[in-house]
Design an enzyme around this catalytic site. Structure first.
Site, PDB file in Angstrom:
ATOM      1  N   ASP A 186      27.779 -20.033   4.416  1.00  0.00           N
ATOM      2  CA  ASP A 186      28.468 -19.293   3.352  1.00  0.00           C
ATOM      3  C   ASP A 186      27.681 -19.273   2.052  1.00  0.00           C
ATOM      4  O   ASP A 186      28.239 -19.464   0.982  1.00  0.00           O
ATOM      5  CB  ASP A 186      29.849 -19.907   3.116  1.00  0.00           C
ATOM      6  N   ASP A 408      40.917 -25.136   7.738  1.00  0.00           N
ATOM      7  CA  ASP A 408      40.057 -24.312   6.884  1.00  0.00           C
ATOM      8  C   ASP A 408      40.371 -24.495   5.408  1.00  0.00           C
ATOM      9  O   ASP A 408      39.514 -24.275   4.562  1.00  0.00           O
ATOM     10  CB  ASP A 408      40.239 -22.835   7.231  1.00  0.00           C
TER      11      ASP A 408
END
Length: 671
Positions: A186, A408
């Site tokens: 990311d 998450d």
């Protein structure tokens, strides 16, 4: 004990052998004192996962077994099977290096990996995630890191994070292990798509500098293999994202001391749910109701529907930007299975609009492709394995980078003031085009990122695809066996193999030549025609069942066609087909497919055309292009000029224009 620190990623009893059948003994709670001196470092290989065993993380194994014991019954038996699969160890904050929150530190993990290796006859691959950049996760909140995007933050990242990790990995006693480093999930994709966000614009130069430093430190250790995160198909699949992404990764690589050699490959779908394939949506240009499938709201003109096609397209893009053809592509399959009762098992061709057709046939059941947090309906995907599409494919392994069952992220509430709204099951997301969608997050818990999430783990196991078998055998077909060359001519190769087994019944076999799929057949034999004389070809075969499960690839065989009579009788020729991908009025993307129409393999090809308007190429990939006035010349590159008879390749470009945009007539020449 739950992990106290964020370990998430946005849009953001036995050791499983990768690429082989059989299991190595589990070392359980082996202590560092049990580890004997390591063997000398092996040669740095192209695919470290081939013929190797994956490391079993004792922390994760304990979490899984505790959950299985708590759940009991039939579900417990399925959950226990998860613990036999290797997962990555996340160094997601500085404290993780020494170990905190009741978890092992890096050195302790490596000692366990070394002990595991000494229990068997194969190398062990230790997967470690390097994840603590300054300003980390700039486009979301759930896994923001501990270091600010400042000069001071970068200095801390280097001296207190990367340097200690490199020092541990460089210890000579670990030289016989293979260490696969997944570097900064990311991160660099934000340099392509999120520069309008002030946090990302600020963080990008620190991302680039930090990754450059990490690559330099880790590449200097011979048994470490560096893999950069490349997002996933739903993020960079558009050519307008993929093309600049290739340039961004090349920019970072070229800034390192070793250049492109500092990177062994790339990993996609880390902690995400994009499926490996969409078995009933194989053609993004298929027209339904007068519109192509890629125009559906779910895809928004992104033509890359799955990770297989994303990785093969990104591989070509990266190679065209200077990376060597030996780079390996990895896919995180820990949560992209999409099994369960909602998975389509056959094509539904009745819908008459693209949105209805896609909704009825896609296995990815998210309402919005950008949903990412603890997704409802997701399941564990393919098991970790090496060379899932054969030795000739650029996709060298499936991994479980994100350990299944770890959350998450949480959402804002009175007890979670720093949560991420994208994780709120009652929240919404927008697609930038005025459409609003639910987050699709699971409703029954508010669990911080990286902590164990029982309900999610149960769901991932129940929706696993291939399913976990009641007797400990994963569902789906076995690999075809005894692949044999039964005959050759100057232009053909005939193959046969033994049938795969599968409870649901095998529906077909895919034949791969040199890593590229060339046919799907229902029987156990096949003849590949239109080949070049006196040429070696490598073949593998996979099986698929009625539910879309795909087997591992068979063992590869190589066949050499006979020489042409008298050394002659062959010719070279090619054709070129032009297509516009996305046209936004002032610019567009285009692609050209080149096909070998001759009876001999080409060495190179050149395509030329003249536009009727003022079109001007601004960038291209997979070909060397030059434009003079309205005339364009596109020449093959070193890796795609050789085409077997009937073989094809493609290149693409982006261009500007005003007025009309009529397709030109193309001329193709080959040598």
């Amino acid at each position: 004990m739950p992990h106290p620190v964020l370990r998430r990623l946005r849009t953001t009893a036995a050791a499983t052998l990768l690429g082989a059948t059989g299991l190595l003994p589990n070392i359980g709670a082996a202590t560092p004192a049990q580890a004997a001196p390591a063997p000398a470092a092996a040669a740095h290989v192209t695919n470290p996962f081939a013929g190797a065993a994956g490391y079993l993380n004792p922390d994760y194994t304990a979490e899984v077994k505790a959950q299985a014991a708590a759940d009991g019954g039939a579900l417990s038996a399925l959950e226990t099977q998860v613990s036999a699969n290797p997962t990555a160890v996340w160094m997601d904050h500085i404290g993780a290096i020494a170990g905190d929150g009741g978890r092992l530190g890096l050195q302790a993990h490596l000692d366990h990996a070394l002990a595991q290796q000494q229990q068997g006859a194969t190398p062990v691959v230790f997967q470690v995630v390097i994840y603590d950049l300054p300003g980390r996760d700039c486009a979301a909140i759930a896994s923001n890191g501990e270091l600010p995007a400042t000069d001071a933050g970068l200095a801390t990242y280097k001296s207190q994070y990367v340097d200690p990790i490199a020092a541990v990995l460089a210890d000579p006693k670990y030289a016989g292990l293979r260490v696969a480093a997944v570097i900064e999930p990311d991160s660099l994709p934000n340099a392509v798509t999120n520069q309008s966000k002030p946090a990302c614009a600020t963080a990008t130069p620190y991302y680039e500098a930090g990754i450059e430093y990490t690559l330099n430190k880790l590449h200097a250790i011979p048994n470490v293999y560096n893999y950069l995160d490349i997002g996933h198909a739903g993020w960079l699949g558009w050519s307008t994202n993929m093309v600049p992404a290739g340039k961004e990764y090349a920019k970072v690589a070229q800034a390192t001391t070793a250049g492109f050699a500092s990177i062994d490959g790339f990993v996609s779908d880390t902690a995400n749910t994009t499926p490996l394939s969409e078995p009933f949506l194989s053609n993004p240009d298929l027209t339904v109701g007068g519109q192509p499938l890629k125009s559906a709201n779910f895809y928004q003109y992104n033509p890359v529907f799955d990770e297989y096609h994303y990785n093969t397209a990104m591989y070509s893009t990266l190679v065209s930007n200077g990376f060597p053809s030996t780079i390996g592509m990895l896919i995180d399959t820990s949560r992209n299975g999409w099994g369960g009762p909602g998975r389509p098992t056959a094509l539904n061709s009745s819908p008459t609009t693209v949105d209805a057709y896609v909704t009825a046939n896609k296995i990815d059941k998210k309402p919005f492709r950008g949903d990412w947090c603890n997704i409802v309906g997701a399941g564990i995907g393919a098991r970790p394995q090496s060379q899932p599409y054969g030795a000739g494919s650029p996709i060298i392994a499936f991994l479980w980078v994100k350990p299944p069952g770890e959350s998450d992220g949480d959402y804002p509430s009175a007890t979670h003031p720093h949560g991420d709204p994208h994780c709120d099951p009652n929240g919404t997301q927008t697609d930038g085009n005025g459409n609003t969608y639910p987050t699709d997050s699971m409703p029954d818990a508010n669990v911080p990122a990286g902590q164990w999430y029982s309900a999610q783990f149960r769901q991932l196991v129940q929706n696993a695809y291939p399913a976990f078998g009641d007797a400990g055998t994963p569902g789906g077909p076995t690999a075809p066996g005894a692949l044999t060359v039964t005959g050759t001519t100057g232009t053909s190769v005939s193959l046969s193999w033994t049938a795969s087994t599968d409870p649901a019944g095998v529906t077909g076999y895919a034949v791969y030549r040199n890593g590229t799929k060339v046919a799907t057949v229902t029987g156990t034999s096949y003849t590949d025609t239109g080949l070049s004389a006196a040429t070696a070809y490598q073949y593998t075969v996979t099986a698929q069942d009625a539910a879309g499960n795909v087997s591992p690839a068979s063992a590869a065989v190589t066949a050499t066609t006979a020489a042409a009579p008298g050394g002659g009788g062959t010719s070279s020729g090619c054709s070129a087909t032009y297509a516009v991908g996305n046209d936004w009025g002032s610019g567009f993307t285009g692609s050209v497919t080149v096909a070998n129409t001759g009876s001999a393999a080409t060495k190179s090809w050149t395509v030329t055309w003249s536009w009727g308007g003022n079109q001007q190429i601004t960038n291209s990939w997979n070909a060397t292009t030059a434009q003079s006035g309205a005339t364009v010349t596109a020449a093959s590159q070193g890796y795609n000029g050789a085409l077997a008879p009937n073989g094809t390749t493609s290149f693409g470009f982006q261009a500007t224009y005003s007025g009309g945009n009529t397709a030109p007539s193309l001329t193709c020449t080959a040598s």
